[in-house]
Write a protein that holds these residues in place. Structure first.
Motif, PDB file in Angstrom:
ATOM      1  N   ILE A   1     -27.342  28.814  19.347  1.00 50.23           N
ATOM      2  CA  ILE A   1     -28.428  28.886  19.019  1.00 50.23           C
ATOM      3  C   ILE A   1     -28.916  29.417  17.658  1.00 50.23           C
ATOM      4  O   ILE A   1     -30.634  29.397  17.877  1.00 50.23           O
TER       5      ILE A   1
ATOM      6  N   CYS B   1     -30.085  25.186  16.349  1.00 51.87           N
ATOM      7  CA  CYS B   1     -29.957  24.430  17.387  1.00 51.87           C
ATOM      8  C   CYS B   1     -30.609  22.799  16.830  1.00 51.87           C
ATOM      9  O   CYS B   1     -31.954  22.920  16.435  1.00 51.87           O
TER      10      CYS B   1
ATOM     11  N   THR C   1     -34.812  21.727  20.399  1.00 54.02           N
ATOM     12  CA  THR C   1     -35.712  22.884  21.678  1.00 54.02           C
ATOM     13  C   THR C   1     -37.134  22.949  22.253  1.00 54.02           C
ATOM     14  O   THR C   1     -37.281  21.825  21.867  1.00 54.02           O
TER      15      THR C   1
ATOM     16  N   THR D   1     -32.257  24.888  25.193  1.00 55.76           N
ATOM     17  CA  THR D   1     -31.929  24.300  24.703  1.00 55.76           C
ATOM     18  C   THR D   1     -31.314  22.888  23.817  1.00 55.76           C
ATOM     19  O   THR D   1     -30.446  22.430  23.023  1.00 55.76           O
TER      20      THR D   1
ATOM     21  N   LEU E   1     -31.876  28.139  28.577  1.00 52.09           N
ATOM     22  CA  LEU E   1     -31.624  29.582  27.976  1.00 52.09           C
ATOM     23  C   LEU E   1     -32.495  31.054  27.954  1.00 52.09           C
ATOM     24  O   LEU E   1     -31.358  31.719  29.249  1.00 52.09           O
TER      25      LEU E   1
END
Length: 530
Positions: free
Chosen positions: A309, A312, A315, A452, A476
């Motif tokens: 994370i 990434c 997103t 993500t 997420l």
């Protein structure tokens, strides 16, 4: 002297054979354990047999005897059967048990025509229905077979007996039934007797003030009092996504997380359990931030176990909201200084686009359309760093329809997105950024999501008014602002392996991030974009 030599020769022979085999072949494919048998000493009448269970070992068991004229042995699975062959009144032999890991142990065998009846214990303490403490096995050390049991006086109300293994294994099982003192008499074929005293206690029953909970708001709470029990309490929720439980002293607090039904099981240190049925339901709410409240979260704890994370490639930020007033740089959601969705202009300006800023304003994009006040709106920003053009890399959807972004600045674009990093104390914010009260959102929020993955236009459109997908990939965090009760946080209901609640803070306290309890009145009717 002759008897001692027999034993020495037997051990020497076994040790030599083990040494020779171990030199020829070493098995290192498993971790060997010590070889243990249930009884290391037994007493037999002539021509009688008894079983001894192997409790622990490495398989492929073999047995041998120090004197075939006294006792012989055989093994089947993990049970050793020993038979007395001597007709003499007093004789002794040793049975050696070995396994494939060359571990060994011994069983002493005494053969006689008559024995006193002796037990490994004549006193026992049991507790009713307590795992590991409610039963005991009494082993006969010496005796004459033909065993009979008798529960003295009123002992049957306190214990029950299991004599199934008395003759074959020399074992008597005793189980607690109720508190009291039980007397058990054991008699053998020679009339020899032994008395067992069992002291049975019953732990306090585990009882609660209620065993059914119905919460009429998603994040509502209700307390349950532990009326009686034995301490050391532990609460387990069957479905951790629906509710949670905390214990303080003799008080359990049940708090809702999302709609649904589940159960809580409470256990005390004596193993007593009780089950509570939990039902959570309530109206669909939104939260009126009204420039009074904002929320923040920090994904850094997730990065400890999942560093992906922090880099990434894709997103998606989603927000369903109803804006009631324009103000310059009012915060919708995002990572300050890294990737932020915000309103651009104050109310006196003629245009009111949604602005995307990132990388310290090195990339700035604006929606073509203005957003309207007092209308429910779904905003979705999709960033795909693997796309080559800025128009493909950044996409904005308003109410499920792509809005062409105008590039206001393009000094740099994202190659990755670090969801744990911002210039606002590494917080991910909804409704205010950088501790600046003038940037607080004017309006209400019903739901915010962080992904993500790059969500598609159709996925965004289909889920604007509520997430319909089951276990969607890449979700997420999902903050559904329908708590419906006084709370200091918005529950993360993403249903995945990570949970990151959104902390509520006061937007009017000079940049404070201290948790602040939003009143029940802050939760208003939820709307849906047209």
């Amino acid at each position: 002297m002759l008897k001692k030599n027999h034993f020495l020769l037997l051990y020497f022979a076994i040790g030599l054979s083990i040494a020779m085999v171990s030199c020829a072949k070493k098995d290192t494919t498993f971790n060997a354990v010590e070889l243990q048998v249930e009884q290391s000493k037994i007493a037999l009448l002539p021509a009688k047999s008894i079983n001894v269970k192997i409790e622990n070992g490495n398989g492929e068991y073999r047995v041998s005897t120090s004197n075939e004229n006294v006792a012989r042995a055989s093994v089947a699975g993990d049970v050793v059967t020993i038979t007395a062959t001597s007709l003499q009144d007093r004789s002794h032999a040793v049975i050696i048990v070995t396994d494939k890991a060359f571990k060994r142990t011994s069983i002493d065998v005494e053969v006689a025509k008559v024995f006193n009846l002796t037990l490994d214990q004549t006193q026992a303490a049991l507790e009713v229905d307590v795992p590991g403490k409610s039963e005991v096995v009494i082993s006969i050390s010496t005796g004459n077979f033909g065993y009979k049991t008798e529960l003295m006086e009123n002992s049957a109300q306190f214990v029950s007996l299991d004599p199934a293994k008395l003759e074959s294994y020399g074992q008597l099982g005793i189980k607690a039934r109720a508190a009291g003192i039980a007397k058990v008499k054991l008699t053998d074929a020679q009339g020899k007797e032994a008395l067992i005293t069992v002291n049975v206690s019953a732990p306090t029953a585990l009882t609660l003030s209620k065993t059914n909970i119905a919460l009429d708001a998603i994040q509502a709470s209700e307390e349950i009092s532990i009326s009686s029990g034995n301490g050391g309490y532990k609460a387990t929720i069957a479905n951790k996504y629906i509710a949670k439980a905390s214990i303080s002293g003799n008080t359990i607090t049940i708090t809702g997380k999302t709609k649904g039904n589940t159960t809580m099981t409470l256990q005390d240190k004596k193993g007593r359990t009780v089950t509570v049925n939990i039902a959570i339901d309530g109206p669909e709410y939104a939260m009126n931030l009204s420039d009074q409240y904002f929320g923040y979260a920090n994904f850094s704890d997730i990065a400890i176990v999942d560093e992906s994370i922090k880099r990434c490639k894709q997103t998606t930020f989603e927000l369903t909201c109803r804006i009631t007033g324009y103000r310059g740089l009012q915060t919708f959601m995002g990572l300050e200084g890294k990737l932020m969705i915000r309103g651009k202009n104050d109310d006196f300006r003629p245009t009111h686009p949604i602005q995307i800023s990132g990388l310290g304003d090195k990339v700035v994009l604006e929606s073509t359309k203005n957003f309207n006040l007092n209308e429910w709106m779904n905003i979705a920003l999709v960033v795909d760093c693997e796309r080559s053009t800025i128009g493909e890399r950044y996409k904005l959807y308003i109410n499920g329809v792509q809005d062409v972004l105008v590039v206001a600045k393009q000094d740099e674009t994202h190659s990755t997105i670090d969801l744990t990093s911002s210039s606002d104390g590494n917080r991910f914010v909804v409704g205010r950024a950088a501790g600046q009260d003038f940037r607080a959102m004017k309006g209400s929020v019903s739901e915010a999501r962080v992904w993500t993955v790059a969500r598609t236009e159709q996925q965004i459109k289909d889920n604007m008014c509520g997430l319909k997908e089951t276990s969607p990939a890449g979700l997420l965090a999902r903050w559904n602002f329908n708590a419906g009760a006084e709370t200091e946080y918005i529950q993360d209901s993403n249903g995945g392996k990570y949970e990151t609640n959104l902390v509520i803070a006061n937007a009017k306290t000079g940049g404070s991030y201290s948790p602040f309890a939003a009143s029940k009145s802050a939760f208003v009717s939820k709307g849906c974009p047209n």
